[in-house]
Design a protein around this motif. Structure first.
Motif, short mmCIF file in Angstrom:
data_model
loop_
_atom_site.label_atom_id
_atom_site.label_comp_id
_atom_site.label_asym_id
_atom_site.label_seq_id
_atom_site.Cartn_x
_atom_site.Cartn_y
_atom_site.Cartn_z
N TRP A 1 41.05 37.06 29.52
CA TRP A 1 39.82 37.49 29.16
C TRP A 1 39.59 38.96 28.27
N LEU B 1 36.79 43.17 30.59
CA LEU B 1 36.12 42.98 32.00
C LEU B 1 35.71 44.53 32.39
N ASP C 1 38.16 34.44 27.87
CA ASP C 1 36.69 34.65 28.00
C ASP C 1 36.19 35.81 27.04
N ASN D 1 41.48 30.46 29.28
CA ASN D 1 41.15 31.67 29.87
C ASN D 1 40.89 33.04 29.03
N GLN E 1 43.41 40.71 31.58
CA GLN E 1 42.09 41.34 30.89
C GLN E 1 42.47 42.50 29.92
N ASP F 1 34.78 30.63 28.90
CA ASP F 1 33.24 31.40 28.82
C ASP F 1 33.19 32.69 27.92
N VAL G 1 30.07 36.29 31.11
CA VAL G 1 30.34 35.86 32.45
C VAL G 1 29.53 37.01 33.30
N HIS H 1 39.78 39.15 42.34
CA HIS H 1 40.04 37.87 41.53
C HIS H 1 41.32 37.86 41.43
N ARG I 1 27.82 31.90 31.58
CA ARG I 1 28.24 31.46 32.92
C ARG I 1 27.94 32.60 34.04
N ILE J 1 31.26 41.99 36.25
CA ILE J 1 31.41 41.54 37.35
C ILE J 1 30.73 42.68 38.43
N ASP K 1 33.17 39.68 30.62
CA ASP K 1 32.85 39.33 32.06
C ASP K 1 32.48 40.74 32.45
#
Length: 517
Positions: free
Chosen positions: A193, A196, A220, A218, A170, A242, A245, A252, A283, A225, A223
């Motif tokens: 990503w 994050l 993204d 990958n 990330q 994505d 997300v 993860h 997503r 989370i 994200d």
């Protein structure tokens, strides 16, 4: 002279918020603006000095600055001037390792009242971490209509993705942070990503731009989370995976920032965004241990994507109370090893973690004012372990059109990620809307149409429902596929409590014999 006055007038309101002693120009700490000299330590010194004095602005002027991992701190505004570019080094030994993987250019944890702002750019150099001579080959094709020819390319790399070399993970990470603001800057060419934000609260993301290479796996966009009280507005993301997300992961796969914290994710608003993805534009969920609720999306455009909206539950975490309003979705079939199959909306609840004690539920999902142009169906599916509950569509326009990749890709569903045998990539008939194992699915004010050149026999009904209890079709205008003239608009298999006020031909098979649980 006029340009100087204009520049000062733009900078003055921003700089005047800080006393001169509260602005820490990275050049004063020895940063090199040549894009070649590694300058991580100089910028980190500016951040540390700013934090030690109680906070202020770390100022990045115009120039190119080669960096590895930086750690922000509480009460620090990291401000990138227009023309400022942070360049991620390709020397992976320079990056900090957190958990099992290297973090990217920012790694910050347990900080409060911090921000990255300004109209600068962060350049990830992701393409230098890829093998660019061939695309990844997709596996698990044995159940598809085309078998070994599924998504086959005669030449070139198609839609990718490339095989990655070693890479940092990330790119920009915030873990266990509060009162975080990310505003106005641009990120390009992330190798993994891009953002994050995990285990954090009170987050604002406004005016961000992401332009990743669409063949990087990958990669993204944003994200978020296991976070709560988040606003994402006015963003434009183009990503090789994505784009946005929202999920409830506690961990993860050894990635940086995850702390195994079990805490619900709730109260997230996303509005006024434009999204493109080689997987899902939006997503929600995946392998979630934390429950998720109260997510709202409005005024969103998803274009040139593999999937539009992807909602999935595969672990013990559940999802409820999600609203989508004023959404435009345009999806198509893709080559390469991407999750998705041209579906505008996919909702699945099915086992994704073999050892999970239970599978969560998905309930109270509302779609209002949604229009779609796609090359596959709206797909709502739950395995026998759970059921979808209370899925409502109001004012839906759905057009299913013929794909240029139909011969090598068409006539299949992709329910990945899951671990249910035979239910990942597989061939089946394609109605415009497919529903299986659900309670209370209502459609009101709906128009479903088909492209005039649809000719494959596997395109079938407007609606197909299997094991649905409480299915309503009100004010619906729809036809079956033009490739099957005379077919019923609605096919019901083992369904209870169906009602329509619309002029639709309904076929019922396998009437239920026992009461649904």
């Amino acid at each position: 002279m006029k340009k100087i006055v204009l520049l000062f007038s733009l900078l003055f309101p921003m700089l005047s918020c800080y006393a001169k002693s509260d602005v820490y120009n990275i050049m004063d700490f020895g940063a090199a603006a040549d894009g070649k000299t590694l300058t991580t330590s100089s910028i980190q010194k500016a951040i540390d000095a700013c934090a030690a004095s109680g906070g202020g602005m770390v100022y990045v002027p115009k120039g190119e600055f080669l960096i590895a991992t930086l750690n922000l701190a509480s009460n620090v505004d990291f401000h990138m001037e227009t023309g400022a570019t942070l360049i991620a080094t390709t020397d992976l030994t320079q990056y900090q390792k957190h958990n099992e993987q290297p973090a990217g250019v920012f790694y910050t944890e347990k900080a409060h009242n911090l921000s990255i702002t300004g109209f600068g750019t962060i350049f990830g150099q992701g393409m230098k971490m890829m093998y660019t001579d061939s695309a990844k080959r997709i596996g698990g094709k044995q159940f598809t209509r085309q078998k070994d020819n599924f998504r086959k390319l005669e030449s070139g790399v198609g839609d990718g993705p490339f095989y990655p070399k070693d890479r940092y993970h990330q790119m920009i990470i915030f873990s266990e942070c509060t009162k975080l603001t990310l505003k106005d800057f641009k990120v390009i060419d992330a190798p993994y990503w891009t953002f994050l934000i995990v285990h954090s609260e009170d987050v604002l993301c406004d005016g961000l731009r992401i332009d990743n290479n669409l063949v990087i796996p990958n990669s993204d966009g944003l994200d978020v989370i296991s976070c709560s009280n988040v606003t994402i507005s006015n963003c434009n993301f183009s990503c090789g995976d994505d784009a946005i997300v929202l999920a409830g992961y506690a961990q993860h796969y050894g990635d940086p920032g995850f702390k195994g914290i079990l805490k619900p994710s709730k109260n997230i608003n996303v509005d006024n965004c434009v999204l493109r993805s080689r997987s899902s534009g939006i997503r929600i969920g995946g392998w979630d241990q934390n429950n998720m609720s109260n997510y709202n999306f409005s005024n969103i455009v998803i274009y040139d994507s593999n999937r539009g909206i992807n909602i999935s539950i595969g672990d013990s975490g559940s999802l409820q109370n999600v609203n989508f309003t004023n959404i435009r979705i345009e999806t198509r079939l893709h080559t390469g090893d991407w999750w998705g199959q041209g579906d505008p909306i996919k909702i699945t609840a099915m086992r994704g973690m073999p050892k999970s004690p239970t599978i969560g539920i998905i309930k109270n999902i509302n779609f209002t004012n949604v229009s779609c142009r796609s090359e596959n169906c709206i797909n709502l599916y739950a395995s026998d372990e759970t059921r979808l509950q209370n899925i409502f569509f109001t004012n839906l326009q759905m057009e299913l059109v013929k794909s240029k990749l139909e011969e090598t890709c068409g006539g299949n569903l992709d329910l990945r990620p899951n671990t249910v045998p035979g239910k990942e990539l597989f061939a089946r008939n394609i109605p415009a809307v497919y529903i299986e194992n659900a309670d209370n699915v209502f459609f009101n004010q709906v128009v479903i149409s088909w492209g005039k050149n649809i000719d494959k026999k596997y395109y079938t009904n407007a609606f197909e429902a299997v094991g649905v209890n409480g299915f309503r079709l009100s004010n619906v205008k729809a036809t079956a596929s033009p490739s099957n003239p005379g077919m019923s608009e609605v096919l019901l298999d083992n369904c209870r409590d169906f009602y329509t006020d619309s002029k639709l031909k309904v076929e019922k098979i396998h009437e239920p014999q026992t009461k649904l649980k």
